[in-house]
Motif scaffolding. Structure first.
Motif, PDB file in Angstrom:
ATOM      1  N   ALA A 160      -6.013  -4.124  18.728  1.00 37.18           N
ATOM      2  CA  ALA A 160      -5.153  -5.004  17.927  1.00 37.18           C
ATOM      3  C   ALA A 160      -4.743  -4.392  16.593  1.00 37.18           C
ATOM      4  N   GLN A 161      -5.104  -3.132  16.386  1.00 33.12           N
ATOM      5  CA  GLN A 161      -4.994  -2.509  15.073  1.00 33.12           C
ATOM      6  C   GLN A 161      -3.636  -2.672  14.392  1.00 33.12           C
ATOM      7  N   SER A 162      -2.558  -2.410  15.118  1.00 30.34           N
ATOM      8  CA  SER A 162      -1.234  -2.410  14.495  1.00 30.34           C
ATOM      9  C   SER A 162      -0.379  -3.601  14.917  1.00 30.34           C
ATOM     10  N   VAL A 163      -1.022  -4.638  15.472  1.00 29.71           N
ATOM     11  CA  VAL A 163      -0.275  -5.792  15.978  1.00 29.71           C
ATOM     12  C   VAL A 163      -0.069  -6.819  14.863  1.00 29.71           C
TER      13      VAL A 163
ATOM     14  N   SER B  52      -7.744  17.417   7.998  1.00 28.37           N
ATOM     15  CA  SER B  52      -8.274  18.182   9.127  1.00 28.37           C
ATOM     16  C   SER B  52      -9.707  17.783   9.473  1.00 28.37           C
ATOM     17  N   ASP B  53     -10.450  17.273   8.506  1.00 32.84           N
ATOM     18  CA  ASP B  53     -11.846  16.916   8.738  1.00 32.84           C
ATOM     19  C   ASP B  53     -11.981  15.621   9.532  1.00 32.84           C
ATOM     20  N   ILE B  54     -11.070  14.685   9.305  1.00 38.51           N
ATOM     21  CA  ILE B  54     -11.109  13.403  10.020  1.00 38.51           C
ATOM     22  C   ILE B  54     -10.234  13.511  11.264  1.00 38.51           C
ATOM     23  N   PRO B  55     -10.760  13.217  12.456  1.00 38.57           N
ATOM     24  CA  PRO B  55      -9.997  13.375  13.698  1.00 38.57           C
ATOM     25  C   PRO B  55      -8.761  12.473  13.756  1.00 38.57           C
ATOM     26  N   GLN B  56      -7.798  12.909  14.537  1.00 41.04           N
ATOM     27  CA  GLN B  56      -6.558  12.160  14.682  1.00 41.04           C
ATOM     28  C   GLN B  56      -6.800  10.757  15.218  1.00 41.04           C
ATOM     29  N   ARG B  57      -7.777  10.612  16.120  1.00 37.99           N
ATOM     30  CA  ARG B  57      -8.047   9.282  16.681  1.00 37.99           C
ATOM     31  C   ARG B  57      -8.463   8.300  15.593  1.00 37.99           C
ATOM     32  N   SER B  58      -9.103   8.804  14.513  1.00 31.96           N
ATOM     33  CA  SER B  58      -9.466   7.941  13.399  1.00 31.96           C
ATOM     34  C   SER B  58      -8.264   7.664  12.507  1.00 31.96           C
ATOM     35  N   TRP B  59      -7.426   8.679  12.283  1.00 28.38           N
ATOM     36  CA  TRP B  59      -6.230   8.461  11.470  1.00 28.38           C
ATOM     37  C   TRP B  59      -5.319   7.409  12.097  1.00 28.38           C
ATOM     38  N   GLN B  60      -5.339   7.314  13.412  1.00 26.84           N
ATOM     39  CA  GLN B  60      -4.483   6.329  14.082  1.00 26.84           C
ATOM     40  C   GLN B  60      -4.824   4.899  13.677  1.00 26.84           C
ATOM     41  N   THR B  61      -6.080   4.671  13.278  1.00 25.37           N
ATOM     42  CA  THR B  61      -6.480   3.322  12.898  1.00 25.37           C
ATOM     43  C   THR B  61      -5.810   2.870  11.605  1.00 25.37           C
ATOM     44  N   ALA B  62      -5.354   3.809  10.792  1.00 24.00           N
ATOM     45  CA  ALA B  62      -4.725   3.471   9.511  1.00 24.00           C
ATOM     46  C   ALA B  62      -3.258   3.868   9.478  1.00 24.00           C
ATOM     47  N   THR B  63      -2.677   4.114  10.645  1.00 15.34           N
ATOM     48  CA  THR B  63      -1.267   4.484  10.761  1.00 15.34           C
ATOM     49  C   THR B  63      -0.461   3.275  11.202  1.00 15.34           C
ATOM     50  N   PHE B  64       0.546   2.950  10.415  1.00 11.12           N
ATOM     51  CA  PHE B  64       1.405   1.804  10.721  1.00 11.12           C
ATOM     52  C   PHE B  64       2.851   2.275  10.598  1.00 11.12           C
ATOM     53  N   GLY B  65       3.592   2.175  11.716  1.00 16.68           N
ATOM     54  CA  GLY B  65       4.924   2.765  11.719  1.00 16.68           C
ATOM     55  C   GLY B  65       4.759   4.276  11.609  1.00 16.68           C
ATOM     56  N   ASP B  66       5.464   4.875  10.673  1.00 18.82           N
ATOM     57  CA  ASP B  66       5.375   6.323  10.473  1.00 18.82           C
ATOM     58  C   ASP B  66       4.415   6.711   9.351  1.00 18.82           C
TER      59      ASP B  66
ATOM     60  N   LEU C  20       0.829  -1.199   0.000  1.00 21.37           N
ATOM     61  CA  LEU C  20       0.000   0.000   0.000  1.00 21.37           C
ATOM     62  C   LEU C  20       0.868   1.256   0.000  1.00 21.37           C
ATOM     63  N   ALA C  21       0.374   2.304  -0.635  1.00 22.31           N
ATOM     64  CA  ALA C  21       1.095   3.567  -0.696  1.00 22.31           C
ATOM     65  C   ALA C  21       0.951   4.334   0.611  1.00 22.31           C
ATOM     66  N   ASP C  22       2.045   4.958   1.058  1.00 24.08           N
ATOM     67  CA  ASP C  22       1.996   5.874   2.191  1.00 24.08           C
ATOM     68  C   ASP C  22       1.369   7.172   1.684  1.00 24.08           C
ATOM     69  N   LEU C  23       0.280   7.573   2.283  1.00 21.09           N
ATOM     70  CA  LEU C  23      -0.522   8.678   1.764  1.00 21.09           C
ATOM     71  C   LEU C  23      -0.174  10.044   2.365  1.00 21.09           C
ATOM     72  N   ARG C  24       0.803  10.104   3.243  1.00 17.46           N
ATOM     73  CA  ARG C  24       1.053  11.350   3.980  1.00 17.46           C
ATOM     74  C   ARG C  24       1.294  12.553   3.072  1.00 17.46           C
ATOM     75  N   GLU C  25       2.065  12.358   2.012  1.00 12.20           N
ATOM     76  CA  GLU C  25       2.399  13.477   1.131  1.00 12.20           C
ATOM     77  C   GLU C  25       1.331  13.719   0.070  1.00 12.20           C
ATOM     78  N   LEU C  26       0.305  12.894   0.026  1.00 12.17           N
ATOM     79  CA  LEU C  26      -0.707  12.980  -1.027  1.00 12.17           C
ATOM     80  C   LEU C  26      -2.046  13.522  -0.540  1.00 12.17           C
ATOM     81  N   LEU C  27      -2.309  13.396   0.753  1.00 12.29           N
ATOM     82  CA  LEU C  27      -3.621  13.763   1.279  1.00 12.29           C
ATOM     83  C   LEU C  27      -3.816  15.270   1.314  1.00 12.29           C
ATOM     84  N   PRO C  28      -4.958  15.758   0.852  1.00 10.99           N
ATOM     85  CA  PRO C  28      -5.243  17.200   0.912  1.00 10.99           C
ATOM     86  C   PRO C  28      -5.521  17.641   2.342  1.00 10.99           C
TER      87      PRO C  28
END
Length: 426
Positions: A378-381, A119-133, A106-114
């Motif tokens: 268990a999200q990132s395990v 800003s619209d999606i809370p950080q607690r939700s972004w954490q569910t799709a964050t793996f490593g950095d 999968l592509a790391d989307l950090r540099e691509l996301l508008p």
């Protein structure tokens, strides 16, 4: 020999077919393949309508809708990644992304996301799709677990009706389930055919974590007092109080609905989207309502694994793929997707929409829970699927049925669990 040549030609044909839709050489138009796992009629219709609207307004980038299935999503994606035929835009769930993210599919989307989307999606939700950095998916639909209750039964009993502002505690829930039971009827039915995610996610309310990451980044299992509250409640309702039916432990959520409609169970803990089935299938005159799940030391906190949209690492059109995702997840469009799936959007603007804050079908009760949803434990395990299937599922099933005690449950989850996880962390 002839068979080998035919096999090779078929494989080559599939590979070329997977790549041929990237760009139309004659017009220069880009084609993106969007694999959706929508399965309900309303949801499929909403997705297809949005694809049609995109294509009508973006002539240079055509999106091709591809229908996938939740039942085979993981294996199908694994095969398509290995064969170089993955869709550009991938619909999945965040708890299925870890191995694909760490494996480079999968592509790391950090540099691509508008900025609007981040800003619209809370950080607690972004954490569910964050793996490593990296961020490897855009979480867009989420589903709290709630109590679906027989409103008439609860009203006649005189029990206090919980609200998101004043929920039941786990102790209060157990007492009320017992109070509602008797004469062959049960206060609650626990459909725990898949017991692990339900138990772990609800245990966040009591401060349970189960998985703990050390300073070296490695994960180990700990079953502390906070982790035991929810499992013990279920176990005691079935085996000590008789307020929960043991026969439902092996059922899926839908399997409990006939008994619920028939007046056998006062409450059933289910995902929020089950309201659609209940609204469609409930007998005429049957009154039901949505109640928040019980609260613990950490309030109404609950783990979720949102549905996500990701981009394949091999896609030659990542920028365009993210632009399409951004279009799909504009607030009004996110509301349409949420309504189609009877789930909650992650976006803060979408959650304000009047359609999601109505008393009809208790949308407002679910929306009030959105701020309490957190990344599933268990999200990132890595190795979680094997731990769940080989260790946790049989251990919880035996504990809930009364075949083993809490000490044995703890031993299996921790000792056997650490052996499994260690293989993935060498």
């Amino acid at each position: 020999m002839r068979r080998r040549w035919i096999t090779a030609l078929v494989a080559l044909g599939l590979l070329l077919a997977g790549c041929s839709s990237d760009t139309d050489g004659s017009s220069g138009r880009i084609t993106l393949r969007f694999q959706s796992l929508a399965w309900q009629e309303e949801s499929i219709a909403a997705n297809k309508e949005l694809v049609k609207e995109w294509n009508a307004t973006h002539p240079a980038v055509k999106v091709e809708y591809v229908q996938g299935s939740w039942d085979s999503a993981h294996d199908q994606l694994l095969t398509s990644f290995e064969g170089g035929e993955a869709p550009d835009v991938i619909h999945d769930a965040s708890d299925d992304l870890a191995d694909f993210a760490y494996g480079g599919s999968l592509a790391d989307l950090r540099e691509l996301l508008p900025a609007r989307l981040t800003s619209d999606i809370p950080q607690r939700s972004w954490q569910t799709a964050t793996f490593g950095d990296g961020i490897y998916g855009v979480p867009f639909l989420q589903e709290p677990r709630v109590l679906i209750a027989n409103a008439t039964w609860l009203k006649k009993s005189g029990v206090r009706i919980p609200t998101p502002e004043r929920p039941w505690t786990w102790d209060e829930f157990r007492r009320i389930a017992d109070q509602l039971s008797g004469k062959g009827r049960y206060g609650v039915a626990w459909p725990l055919k898949e017991p692990v995610s339900a138990t772990l996610n609800l245990s966040l309310s009591t401060g349970g974590q189960l998985f703990h990451r050390g300073a070296d980044g490695k994960v180990t299992v700990r079953f502390d007092a906070a982790d035991a509250v929810v499992p013990r409640t279920v176990h005691d309702e079935v085996n000590a109080d008789g307020s929960a039916s043991g026969s439902t432990l092996g059922m899926g959520g839908s399997d409990t609905l006939p008994g619920f409609f028939g007046g056998k169970y006062a409450m059933v803990p289910l995902g929020f989207s089950y309201r659609q089935q209940i609204a469609q299938q409930a007998p005429k005159g049957f009154e039901w309502q949505v109640l928040p799940a019980p609260a613990g030391a950490d309030g109404l906190a609950q783990g979720v694994s949102p549905q996500t949209l990701s981009v394949a690492a091999d896609s030659p059109h990542k920028k365009e793929a993210v632009e399409f995702i951004d279009f799909l997840l504009r607030p009004k469009n996110m509301v349409r997707l949420a309504l189609g799936d009877w789930m909650l959007p992650t976006g803060t603007e979408a959650l304000k929409d009047p359609a999601l804050n109505t008393t009809k079908d208790d949308w407002a009760t679910g929306t009030a829970l959105a701020a309490h949803l957190r990344s599933a434990p268990a999200q990132s395990v890595r190795g979680y699927p094997e731990w769940k299937d080989k260790v946790a599922t049989p251990a919880f099933q035996e504990y809930y049925s009364g075949a083993i005690g809490l000490a044995e449950l703890r031993k299996r989850l921790v000792k056997d669990g650490d052996l499994v996880l260690a293989r993935y962390q060498r």
